[in-house]
Design a protein around this motif. Structure first.
Motif, PDB file in Angstrom:
ATOM      1  N   UNK A  62      29.490 -27.850  -8.993  1.00 13.08           N
ATOM      2  CA  UNK A  62      30.414 -26.817  -9.463  1.00 13.08           C
ATOM      3  C   UNK A  62      31.460 -26.394  -8.424  1.00 13.08           C
ATOM      4  N   UNK A  63      31.173 -26.613  -7.139  1.00 13.11           N
ATOM      5  CA  UNK A  63      32.055 -26.058  -6.108  1.00 13.11           C
ATOM      6  C   UNK A  63      33.445 -26.679  -6.101  1.00 13.11           C
ATOM      7  N   UNK A  64      33.549 -27.983  -6.291  1.00 10.85           N
ATOM      8  CA  UNK A  64      34.874 -28.605  -6.349  1.00 10.85           C
ATOM      9  C   UNK A  64      35.713 -28.013  -7.467  1.00 10.85           C
ATOM     10  N   UNK A  65      35.094 -27.812  -8.634  1.00 13.20           N
ATOM     11  CA  UNK A  65      35.798 -27.213  -9.773  1.00 13.20           C
ATOM     12  C   UNK A  65      36.204 -25.772  -9.509  1.00 13.20           C
ATOM     13  N   UNK A  66      35.332 -25.024  -8.808  1.00 15.97           N
ATOM     14  CA  UNK A  66      35.651 -23.641  -8.460  1.00 15.97           C
ATOM     15  C   UNK A  66      36.922 -23.593  -7.620  1.00 15.97           C
ATOM     16  N   UNK A  67      36.966 -24.407  -6.567  1.00  7.20           N
ATOM     17  CA  UNK A  67      38.139 -24.403  -5.678  1.00  7.20           C
ATOM     18  C   UNK A  67      39.375 -24.933  -6.384  1.00  7.20           C
ATOM     19  N   UNK A  68      39.220 -25.959  -7.225  1.00  6.14           N
ATOM     20  CA  UNK A  68      40.374 -26.461  -7.984  1.00  6.14           C
ATOM     21  C   UNK A  68      40.953 -25.369  -8.875  1.00  6.14           C
ATOM     22  N   UNK A  69      40.078 -24.634  -9.563  1.00  9.44           N
ATOM     23  CA  UNK A  69      40.532 -23.553 -10.437  1.00  9.44           C
ATOM     24  C   UNK A  69      41.177 -22.429  -9.624  1.00  9.44           C
ATOM     25  N   UNK A  70      40.584 -22.083  -8.481  1.00  5.03           N
ATOM     26  CA  UNK A  70      41.121 -21.018  -7.635  1.00  5.03           C
ATOM     27  C   UNK A  70      42.574 -21.310  -7.262  1.00  5.03           C
ATOM     28  N   UNK A  71      42.828 -22.534  -6.787  1.00 10.64           N
ATOM     29  CA  UNK A  71      44.193 -22.867  -6.346  1.00 10.64           C
ATOM     30  C   UNK A  71      45.120 -23.212  -7.512  1.00 10.64           C
ATOM     31  N   UNK A  72      44.647 -23.923  -8.526  1.00 13.62           N
ATOM     32  CA  UNK A  72      45.535 -24.299  -9.636  1.00 13.62           C
ATOM     33  C   UNK A  72      45.956 -23.087 -10.460  1.00 13.62           C
ATOM     34  N   UNK A  73      45.111 -22.053 -10.507  1.00 12.35           N
ATOM     35  CA  UNK A  73      45.452 -20.831 -11.240  1.00 12.35           C
ATOM     36  C   UNK A  73      46.020 -19.750 -10.319  1.00 12.35           C
ATOM     37  N   UNK A  74      46.266 -20.097  -9.070  1.00 12.37           N
ATOM     38  CA  UNK A  74      46.884 -19.194  -8.081  1.00 12.37           C
ATOM     39  C   UNK A  74      46.170 -17.850  -7.961  1.00 12.37           C
ATOM     40  N   UNK A  75      44.831 -17.904  -7.883  1.00 11.04           N
ATOM     41  CA  UNK A  75      44.073 -16.660  -7.760  1.00 11.04           C
ATOM     42  C   UNK A  75      44.435 -15.881  -6.508  1.00 11.04           C
ATOM     43  N   UNK A  76      44.837 -16.575  -5.447  1.00 13.72           N
ATOM     44  CA  UNK A  76      45.186 -15.868  -4.213  1.00 13.72           C
ATOM     45  C   UNK A  76      46.393 -14.950  -4.412  1.00 13.72           C
ATOM     46  N   UNK A  77      47.160 -15.168  -5.508  1.00 11.37           N
ATOM     47  CA  UNK A  77      48.322 -14.312  -5.788  1.00 11.37           C
ATOM     48  C   UNK A  77      48.059 -13.316  -6.923  1.00 11.37           C
ATOM     49  N   UNK A  78      46.980 -13.491  -7.689  1.00  7.46           N
ATOM     50  CA  UNK A  78      46.674 -12.607  -8.815  1.00  7.46           C
ATOM     51  C   UNK A  78      46.055 -11.283  -8.370  1.00  7.46           C
ATOM     52  N   UNK A  79      45.478 -11.265  -7.190  1.00  9.34           N
ATOM     53  CA  UNK A  79      44.739 -10.097  -6.734  1.00  9.34           C
ATOM     54  C   UNK A  79      45.670  -9.105  -6.050  1.00  9.34           C
ATOM     55  N   UNK A  80      45.387  -7.809  -6.161  1.00  8.57           N
ATOM     56  CA  UNK A  80      46.318  -6.784  -5.681  1.00  8.57           C
ATOM     57  C   UNK A  80      46.481  -6.686  -4.178  1.00  8.57           C
ATOM     58  N   UNK A  81      45.538  -7.212  -3.420  1.00 11.20           N
ATOM     59  CA  UNK A  81      45.608  -7.044  -1.974  1.00 11.20           C
ATOM     60  C   UNK A  81      44.996  -8.257  -1.313  1.00 11.20           C
ATOM     61  N   UNK A  82      45.512  -8.632  -0.171  1.00 10.93           N
ATOM     62  CA  UNK A  82      44.917  -9.739   0.575  1.00 10.93           C
ATOM     63  C   UNK A  82      44.349  -9.223   1.884  1.00 10.93           C
ATOM     64  N   UNK A  83      43.925  -7.964   1.906  1.00 11.35           N
ATOM     65  CA  UNK A  83      43.354  -7.432   3.131  1.00 11.35           C
ATOM     66  C   UNK A  83      44.398  -7.445   4.229  1.00 11.35           C
ATOM     67  N   UNK A  84      43.962  -7.616   5.448  1.00 14.63           N
ATOM     68  CA  UNK A  84      44.917  -7.562   6.549  1.00 14.63           C
ATOM     69  C   UNK A  84      45.181  -8.913   7.195  1.00 14.63           C
ATOM     70  N   UNK A  85      44.518  -9.985   6.730  1.00 15.39           N
ATOM     71  CA  UNK A  85      44.750 -11.256   7.409  1.00 15.39           C
ATOM     72  C   UNK A  85      45.193 -12.399   6.506  1.00 15.39           C
ATOM     73  N   UNK A  86      45.087 -12.252   5.195  1.00 11.27           N
ATOM     74  CA  UNK A  86      45.581 -13.273   4.276  1.00 11.27           C
ATOM     75  C   UNK A  86      44.773 -14.550   4.196  1.00 11.27           C
ATOM     76  N   UNK A  87      43.621 -14.638   4.870  1.00 13.17           N
ATOM     77  CA  UNK A  87      42.816 -15.858   4.813  1.00 13.17           C
ATOM     78  C   UNK A  87      42.152 -16.011   3.452  1.00 13.17           C
TER      79      UNK A  87
END
Length: 161
Positions: A33-58
């Motif tokens: 399942x992990x490959x699919x999780x990461x593919x979905x995370x990046x293909x659906x741009x989850x890193x941009x859907x969330x309201x805050x990226x904390x203080x370091x953006x990692x």
């Protein structure tokens, strides 16, 4: 093998998307399942859907909800750190999951190279380290991968004092 550094980490939160799996399932490409999780995370741009990226953006991969140890089921959340003030808002994003990283001592193992092999190789080193150092005990509370870029990872393994 280089000795991992021990670091005290304060509590923080990560929001993103999650799956439940076990290491034995991840060894079988038909049910992994992990490959699919990461593919979905990046293909659906989850890193941009969330309201805050904390203080370091990692980007983080958080292991939590351990059934027992490395042989039991566990949750993996692919996400970004969220500031304390934005925790509730991040959890309100449809489909989002939030996990709280436990404060405490973590052994940090670093890896560099091509994805996903660098992560696989780093986990192999982690399993070898704990097999060779039975006096060091994992907490099996929260562990996390912190990605410094597309070719660098720092894997933090919670250990008992």
């Amino acid at each position: 093998m280089t000795t991992p550094a021990i670091v005290r980490i304060p509590a923080f939160s990560v929001a993103g998307i999650a799956v439940r799996t076990r290491n034995s399932e991840e060894m079988n490409p038909a049910i992994a399942r992990l490959g699919g999780l990461w593919n979905r995370f990046f293909s659906q741009s989850w890193e941009h859907k969330l309201p805050s990226r904390g203080d370091d953006g990692r980007v983080f991969g958080v292991y939590s909800g351990y059934e027992s140890n490395e042989h039991g089921a566990f949750d993996v959340t692919a996400g970004v750190a969220v500031a304390e003030a934005d925790r509730a808002q991040a959890a309100a994003v449809p489909g989002a999951a939030r996990v709280d990283i436990e404060a405490g001592d973590y052994l940090v193992f670093t890896g560099a190279g091509e994805m996903p092999q660098m992560v696989i190789d780093t986990w192999v080193r982690i399993w070898q380290y704990f097999a060779e150092n039975p006096q060091v005990q994992r907490r099996f509370g929260t562990d996390f991968e912190a990605y410094e870029g597309p070719d660098q990872v720092a894997i933090h393994i919670g250990v008992k004092p």
